[in-house]
Design a protein around this motif. Structure first.
Motif, PDB file in Angstrom:
ATOM      1  N   TYR A  53      -8.605   2.048   1.476  1.00 17.62           N
ATOM      2  CA  TYR A  53      -8.068   3.083   2.364  1.00 17.62           C
ATOM      3  C   TYR A  53      -7.007   3.913   1.636  1.00 17.62           C
ATOM      4  CZ  TYR A  53      -4.829   5.187   5.670  1.00 17.62           C
ATOM      5  OH  TYR A  53      -3.997   6.076   6.313  1.00 17.62           O
ATOM      6  N   THR A  54      -6.109   3.250   0.946  1.00 19.22           N
ATOM      7  CA  THR A  54      -5.007   3.931   0.281  1.00 19.22           C
ATOM      8  C   THR A  54      -5.506   4.850  -0.825  1.00 19.22           C
ATOM      9  OG1 THR A  54      -3.542   2.076   0.783  1.00 19.22           O
ATOM     10  CG2 THR A  54      -2.827   3.596  -0.946  1.00 19.22           C
ATOM     11  N   ILE A  55      -6.399   4.357  -1.657  1.00 20.52           N
ATOM     12  CA  ILE A  55      -6.941   5.166  -2.747  1.00 20.52           C
ATOM     13  C   ILE A  55      -7.659   6.390  -2.181  1.00 20.52           C
ATOM     14  CG2 ILE A  55      -8.664   5.252  -4.582  1.00 20.52           C
ATOM     15  CD1 ILE A  55      -6.224   3.788  -5.460  1.00 20.52           C
ATOM     16  N   GLY A  57       0.611  10.575   8.777  1.00 22.24           N
ATOM     17  CA  GLY A  57      -0.822  10.312   8.865  1.00 22.24           C
ATOM     18  C   GLY A  57      -1.214   9.064   8.101  1.00 22.24           C
ATOM     19  N   PHE A  58      -0.644   8.929   6.905  1.00 12.58           N
ATOM     20  CA  PHE A  58      -0.935   7.733   6.118  1.00 12.58           C
ATOM     21  C   PHE A  58      -0.457   6.482   6.841  1.00 12.58           C
ATOM     22  CE2 PHE A  58       0.531   4.503   3.103  1.00 12.58           C
ATOM     23  CZ  PHE A  58      -0.669   4.198   2.461  1.00 12.58           C
ATOM     24  N   ARG A  59       0.758   6.530   7.355  1.00  9.71           N
ATOM     25  CA  ARG A  59       1.312   5.359   8.037  1.00  9.71           C
ATOM     26  C   ARG A  59       0.493   4.978   9.261  1.00  9.71           C
ATOM     27  NH1 ARG A  59       6.220   8.039   6.685  1.00  9.71           N
ATOM     28  NH2 ARG A  59       6.389   8.904   8.798  1.00  9.71           N
ATOM     29  N   ALA A  60       0.051   5.971  10.018  1.00  8.60           N
ATOM     30  CA  ALA A  60      -0.741   5.682  11.209  1.00  8.60           C
ATOM     31  C   ALA A  60      -2.083   5.057  10.838  1.00  8.60           C
ATOM     32  CB  ALA A  60      -0.954   6.973  12.015  1.00  8.60           C
ATOM     33  N   MET A 120       0.824  -1.211   0.000  1.00  7.17           N
ATOM     34  CA  MET A 120       0.000   0.000   0.000  1.00  7.17           C
ATOM     35  C   MET A 120       0.859   1.262   0.000  1.00  7.17           C
ATOM     36  SD  MET A 120      -2.979  -1.094  -0.346  1.00  7.17           S
ATOM     37  CE  MET A 120      -2.596  -2.730  -1.004  1.00  7.17           C
ATOM     38  N   SER A 121       1.985   1.216   0.681  1.00  4.53           N
ATOM     39  CA  SER A 121       2.902   2.361   0.655  1.00  4.53           C
ATOM     40  C   SER A 121       3.448   2.574  -0.752  1.00  4.53           C
ATOM     41  CB  SER A 121       4.052   2.140   1.641  1.00  4.53           C
ATOM     42  OG  SER A 121       3.566   2.112   2.976  1.00  4.53           O
ATOM     43  N   ALA A 122       3.765   1.479  -1.441  1.00  9.57           N
ATOM     44  CA  ALA A 122       4.255   1.582  -2.814  1.00  9.57           C
ATOM     45  C   ALA A 122       3.166   2.120  -3.736  1.00  9.57           C
ATOM     46  CB  ALA A 122       4.736   0.214  -3.305  1.00  9.57           C
ATOM     47  N   LEU A 123       1.929   1.686  -3.527  1.00 10.30           N
ATOM     48  CA  LEU A 123       0.822   2.191  -4.332  1.00 10.30           C
ATOM     49  C   LEU A 123       0.661   3.697  -4.135  1.00 10.30           C
ATOM     50  CD1 LEU A 123      -1.708   1.884  -6.098  1.00 10.30           C
ATOM     51  CD2 LEU A 123      -2.971   1.220  -4.028  1.00 10.30           C
TER      52      LEU A 123
END
Length: 235
Positions: free
Chosen positions: A143-145, A207-210, A85-88
């Motif tokens: 979530y990522t999108i 924020g994304f990581r959390a 998801m981080s790569a995306l």
């Protein structure tokens, strides 16, 4: 001078480059045709409408991402899911409105199948059933999108950012396009809403990581057999 030769790949590549200049709203077949120095009707041989072009653009984005992230997935499914998801997110942020282009499109070939199979296999090997593996993947993906769509709505666009060595030497500050002071004035009397501004509109990376960590742990607690069993047995 002979007529300019174009194909689907060249049109999609040009569209992705132009996207960073004009954004999704400004990306038209006519604008792409001007960039390619052809007449707009020439593009209709390859794409019947803008949505068909967006489908190809999203597929090309996925091909590029898959080429960069090829290789065995980690044995730890939590790490593997978070890394994917981080790569995306990282890849979508390379393109202005990248998440909007990528979401809701239909891939034009099966290049998505190998990376999908690899990541689902990682989850199944980690104890998920095929069904819960698919649900886990889609939950983290959604979530990522959604996060990147909101993040990109705040700017800045990729065309304004430094690249290469310049970017490494001078990384851009986390964007804060909203005037938090003015926001605090508007929301006077609502202290929690005021305080939330720092968390919502700045520090997008942490924020994304959390949020992703919360999603992954939620998946572990509700979709993974071990977590589901603990939930059924109670505290």
């Amino acid at each position: 001078m002979g007529a300019t030769k174009i194909d689907r790949a060249r049109v999609a590549d040009t569209a992705l480059r132009l996207l960073n200049e004009v954004g999704l709203e400004g990306l038209t077949l006519r604008a792409i045709a001007r960039e390619l120095d052809v007449k707009a009707p020439a593009l209709y041989w390859h794409f019947k409408d803008k949505q068909a072009l967006l489908d190809e653009m999203a597929t090309e984005m996925l091909r590029r991402m898959a080429a960069e992230t090829a290789g065995p997935a980690p044995e730890d499914w939590r790490r593997g899911l978070a890394d994917a998801m981080s790569a995306l997110r990282s890849h979508l942020l390379r393109y202005r409105d990248g998440a909007k282009v990528y979401s809701g499109t239909h891939y034009t070939d099966t290049s998505y199948a190998e990376p999908m199979e690899r990541h689902l296999r990682m989850l199944v090997d980690g104890g998920f059933t095929p069904g819960t593996a698919a649900r886990a993947w889609f939950t983290a993906y959604s979530y990522t999108i959604g996060y990147v769509i909101e993040e990109q709505a705040m700017g800045p666009d990729p065309s304004a950012l430094p690249s290469g060595a310049e970017a490494a030497a001078n990384p851009p500050a986390d964007p804060a396009p909203y005037d938090l002071g003015a926001r605090a004035t508007r929301l006077a009397g609502h202290p929690l809403a005021v305080a939330a501004g720092e968390e919502l509109f700045t520090r997008h990376d942490p924020g994304f990581r959390a949020g992703l960590a919360a999603v992954v742990e939620g998946i572990a607690a509700t979709l993974h057999p071990d977590g589901a069993k603990r939930g059924e047995s109670g505290p």
